[in-house]
Motif scaffolding. Structure first.
Motif, PDB file in Angstrom:
ATOM      1  N   ARG A   1       0.850  -1.202   0.000  1.00  0.00           N
ATOM      2  CA  ARG A   1       0.000   0.000   0.000  1.00  0.00           C
ATOM      3  C   ARG A   1       0.881   1.246   0.000  1.00  0.00           C
TER       4      ARG A   1
ATOM      5  N   GLN B   1       5.976   3.205  -0.009  1.00  0.00           N
ATOM      6  CA  GLN B   1       5.151   2.008   0.042  1.00  0.00           C
ATOM      7  C   GLN B   1       5.567   1.091   1.190  1.00  0.00           C
TER       8      GLN B   1
ATOM      9  N   CYS C   1       1.011  -3.733   4.219  1.00  0.00           N
ATOM     10  CA  CYS C   1      -0.060  -3.606   5.205  1.00  0.00           C
ATOM     11  C   CYS C   1      -0.527  -5.008   5.601  1.00  0.00           C
TER      12      CYS C   1
ATOM     13  N   ASP D   1      -5.099  -8.627  -5.233  1.00  0.00           N
ATOM     14  CA  ASP D   1      -4.458  -7.330  -5.442  1.00  0.00           C
ATOM     15  C   ASP D   1      -5.100  -6.528  -6.569  1.00  0.00           C
TER      16      ASP D   1
ATOM     17  N   PRO E   1      -5.473   3.416   3.844  1.00  0.00           N
ATOM     18  CA  PRO E   1      -4.709   3.166   2.613  1.00  0.00           C
ATOM     19  C   PRO E   1      -5.506   2.298   1.643  1.00  0.00           C
ATOM     20  N   HIS E   2      -5.526   2.675   0.391  1.00  0.00           N
ATOM     21  CA  HIS E   2      -6.246   1.909  -0.625  1.00  0.00           C
ATOM     22  C   HIS E   2      -5.301   0.963  -1.357  1.00  0.00           C
ATOM     23  N   MET E   3      -5.884  -0.003  -2.071  1.00  0.00           N
ATOM     24  CA  MET E   3      -5.091  -0.888  -2.916  1.00  0.00           C
ATOM     25  C   MET E   3      -4.367  -0.045  -3.963  1.00  0.00           C
ATOM     26  N   ASN E   4      -3.180  -0.475  -4.368  1.00  0.00           N
ATOM     27  CA  ASN E   4      -2.392   0.307  -5.327  1.00  0.00           C
ATOM     28  C   ASN E   4      -3.122   0.541  -6.642  1.00  0.00           C
TER      29      ASN E   4
ATOM     30  N   THR F   1      -5.435   3.370  -6.025  1.00  0.00           N
ATOM     31  CA  THR F   1      -4.713   4.633  -5.883  1.00  0.00           C
ATOM     32  C   THR F   1      -4.363   5.225  -7.239  1.00  0.00           C
TER      33      THR F   1
END
Length: 453
Positions: free
Chosen positions: A303, A310, A313, A326, A370-373, A376
């Motif tokens: 994350r 990065q 998490c 993911d 925090p959001h998933m990449n 984001t």
């Protein structure tokens, strides 16, 4: 300078501080354990109490303070103080357990809370009887001025004795006492303590005269802002030489003391949770999760942290092992979620390993989630101010989550509201706000939330 009637309000706060210190030391003496009755611990506990009180503004209680603010002060003070109390034994006594620790903490909390509320309502009752008052008048007759006048008339327990208002524009109200010049003479004759002025119907020259007069005669001067005034809490007054300049105030996270206070609280709170909860709960959950489905106990996902750094998490695995973890976020009735995982997600127990992320320094207790990449990258392009939320550490919980914006994002408005609340949190952070969010998070765990799936 005129001689004012002697009043004793200034002694109230020091006496309350002294009373709290007496309570703390009396409780320690009552339980009379050598672990407490030594100079090292007594100096530490008294200093810590006052140090925490300074940052939580525990004694910043005025006659206009609302009961809700007082309760917030109590929650903030004891949340940190209790952590500091146990931290002494964890740091200096290597986790030594002294007799009656919890009884002492309960005694501190109950006694100080009781007397804090007792004195609060006692003073209000005392002021209602016409004692401990401050004489006030208002200059001006605008809507803003009349709102203040109405407050003084309706809230007798605040301890303001309102005499009336002065304005050059004649008013036939029974509270109208005369023009501005007559008002200045009145302040001396009636021993006025505080003056409130509004700048809508009063000229700048008159305001200057009133302020100078108040300064010379030891009268508190207060300015009532206009409703259309451009000045706001986001501006502060500074001076370049003798020239006054309005500058934007620093945001809370631009101050070093914010990071120190927040990090200290994060470490202490997480340490307590890890030692007293996770130490026995995680082994139990490990057994349950492993029996329920195949796969690792912990699930880690990359994350974005503060400033784009990065980190992994950690969560307790709540899904069957799959290749889409993911790429696709959880949806309602998601068939990837295990039966045990469903319970973990509804109770937010799957988030518990993130306290280790907090201890490592990657996360905070409270902050933007925090959001998933993959999310984001998408929202960086689509959502205004999205990047701003990455200026602080992500949190285990946040303002958006306790406000109902958690879980699946179905519409663009869902992420819009979430980002707006995250930005509001960053711009308006306070220790009280963190405590409120933590308390609301705990409450939501027991109440349940519709989007907790």
């Amino acid at each position: 300078m005129r001689t004012k009637i002697k009043k004793y309000s200034r002694f109230i706060r020091p006496l309350i501080v002294l009373f709290d210190i007496i309570i703390i030391n009396s409780v320690l003496y009552y339980f009379a354990d050598q672990g407490y009755l030594n100079a090292e611990f007594l100096v530490y506990i008294n200093f810590v109490w006052l140090f925490i009180a300074y940052f939580t503004k525990f004694y910043s209680v005025y006659r206009y303070t609302h009961i809700a603010r007082l309760v917030t002060y109590l929650l903030s003070q004891f949340s940190v103080f209790i952590l500091a109390f146990f931290a002494f034994f964890s740091i200096f006594r290597e986790g030594e357990i002294i007799n009656e620790q919890f009884n002492i903490i309960i005694s501190f909390t109950v006694l100080i809370t009781f007397f804090k509320l007792f004195f609060f309502f006692l003073l209000k009752t005392y002021r209602l009887s016409g004692k401990n008052y401050r004489n006030v008048i208002v200059f001006g007759s605008s809507k803003s001025a009349k709102n203040v006048i109405q407050l003084f008339k309706s809230k007798q327990d605040l301890g303001y004795r309102f005499y009336g208002f002065f304005a050059d524009k004649k008013d036939y109200s029974d509270m109208y006492l005369g023009n501005i010049t007559e008002g200045l003479n009145y302040t001396t004759e009636e021993n006025i303590d505080e003056v409130y002025c509004e700048s809508d119907s009063i000229s700048k020259q008159q305001l200057r005269v009133i302020r100078n007069y108040c300064s010379k005669n030891n009268i508190d001067f207060n300015l009532i802002p206009e409703e259309k005034d451009i000045y706001s809490k986001d501006l502060k007054l500074t001076h370049y030489g003798t020239i006054p300049i309005l500058k934007p105030k620093k945001l809370p996270f631009e101050k070093i003391e914010t990071h120190i206070l927040k990090r200290t609280f994060d470490i202490l709170f997480s340490f307590i949770v890890c030692v007293f909860i996770l130490s026995w709960l995680l082994p139990i959950l490990w057994i349950v999760v492993k029996i329920n489905s195949k796969g690792d106990f912990l699930f880690k996902q990359l994350r974005d942290g503060a400033d784009g750094n990065q980190f992994y998490c950690y969560k307790i695995r709540s899904m069957k092992v799959n290749t889409l973890a993911d790429k696709i976020s959880t949806t309602k009735n998601d068939d990837r979620i295990t039966s045990v995982g469903s319970f973990l997600r509804k109770t937010s127990l799957d988030e518990l390993p993130q306290f280790f992320n907090v201890l490592k320094g990657d996360m905070s207790i409270v902050g933007p989630r925090p959001h998933m990449n993959v999310q984001t990258k998408k929202y960086l392009v689509e959502i205004e101010n999205y990047l701003f939320r990455n200026s602080v550490k992500p949190g285990i919980t946040g303002l958006a989550q306790v406000s109902g914006y958690r879980g699946e994002i179905k519409r663009k408005s869902d992420i819009d509201h979430r980002v707006k609340l995250d930005v509001f949190y960053i711009e308006n952070w306070s220790f009280f706000l963190d405590i409120k969010i933590i308390a609301q998070t705990i409450l939501n765990i027991f109440k349940g939330q519709d989007k907790a799936y």
